[in-house]
Motif scaffolding. Sequence first.
Motif, PDB file in Angstrom:
ATOM      1  N   LEU A   1       1.540   6.287  -7.010  1.00  0.00           N
ATOM      2  CA  LEU A   1       0.465   6.970  -7.443  1.00  0.00           C
ATOM      3  C   LEU A   1       0.714   8.502  -7.381  1.00  0.00           C
ATOM      4  O   LEU A   1       0.456   9.317  -8.266  1.00  0.00           O
ATOM      5  N   ALA A   2       1.426   8.878  -6.292  1.00  0.00           N
ATOM      6  CA  ALA A   2       1.581  10.505  -5.992  1.00  0.00           C
ATOM      7  C   ALA A   2       2.387  11.064  -7.117  1.00  0.00           C
ATOM      8  O   ALA A   2       2.685  12.043  -7.397  1.00  0.00           O
TER       9      ALA A   2
ATOM     10  N   GLN B   1       0.831  -1.316   0.048  1.00  0.00           N
ATOM     11  CA  GLN B   1      -0.026   0.193   0.015  1.00  0.00           C
ATOM     12  C   GLN B   1       0.771   1.059   0.023  1.00  0.00           C
ATOM     13  O   GLN B   1       0.377   2.524  -0.561  1.00  0.00           O
TER      14      GLN B   1
ATOM     15  N   LYS C   1       0.996   3.992  -2.866  1.00  0.00           N
ATOM     16  CA  LYS C   1       0.697   5.267  -2.830  1.00  0.00           C
ATOM     17  C   LYS C   1       1.889   6.415  -3.219  1.00  0.00           C
ATOM     18  O   LYS C   1       1.565   7.370  -3.696  1.00  0.00           O
ATOM     19  N   TRP C   2       2.954   5.963  -3.022  1.00  0.00           N
ATOM     20  CA  TRP C   2       4.236   6.482  -3.363  1.00  0.00           C
ATOM     21  C   TRP C   2       4.227   6.611  -5.008  1.00  0.00           C
ATOM     22  O   TRP C   2       4.529   7.933  -5.291  1.00  0.00           O
TER      23      TRP C   2
END
Length: 162
Positions: free
Chosen positions: A98-99, A91, A95-96
């Motif tokens: 996607l950012a 996760q 997130k890393w």
Amino acid sequence: IGWINRRVEIELDLGLRQAIPSHYLARYTPFQARLALSQLDKIDSDSQKRIEKARLYCQGLSGIEGLVLPPEEKDALYIYPVFPIQCRSRQALLKWCLARKRDMAAQHLKNCADLPAFSDFYQDCPVARKTANEVILLPTYTRYPNLEVQKNIKVIRSYFKL
């Protein structure tokens, strides 16, 4: 949005089925058949493109502690519709990425041994449980530029340098 959600929710229905759902037994539409047939002559070249992208991922991501890669390819046995990697902190890595506007997704496999529908057949499957929660799929689309693969590699490597 409701239509899309209903399509996705089918995967979330984890109950035991006694019969094959009727929509699984449907024939291709003529359009779907034409679309599939029109791509048959590109299977070998498309497979080579996917294998090349997988090689780039292997080269670029090998040696990262905390990342599990597929076994090294021998004699082009794997086609790689996607390139799977395994990360304990899935996760956080997603997130890393996607950012940083990178294209990848969590694999949505389930550990069937843990599902209530299969409780009569329960066996402890710790490896299946672990992979169900840790696999990320990296794109190998045939028209996905190798430059984008390299960007994915760079962002993933930057995550592990924290």
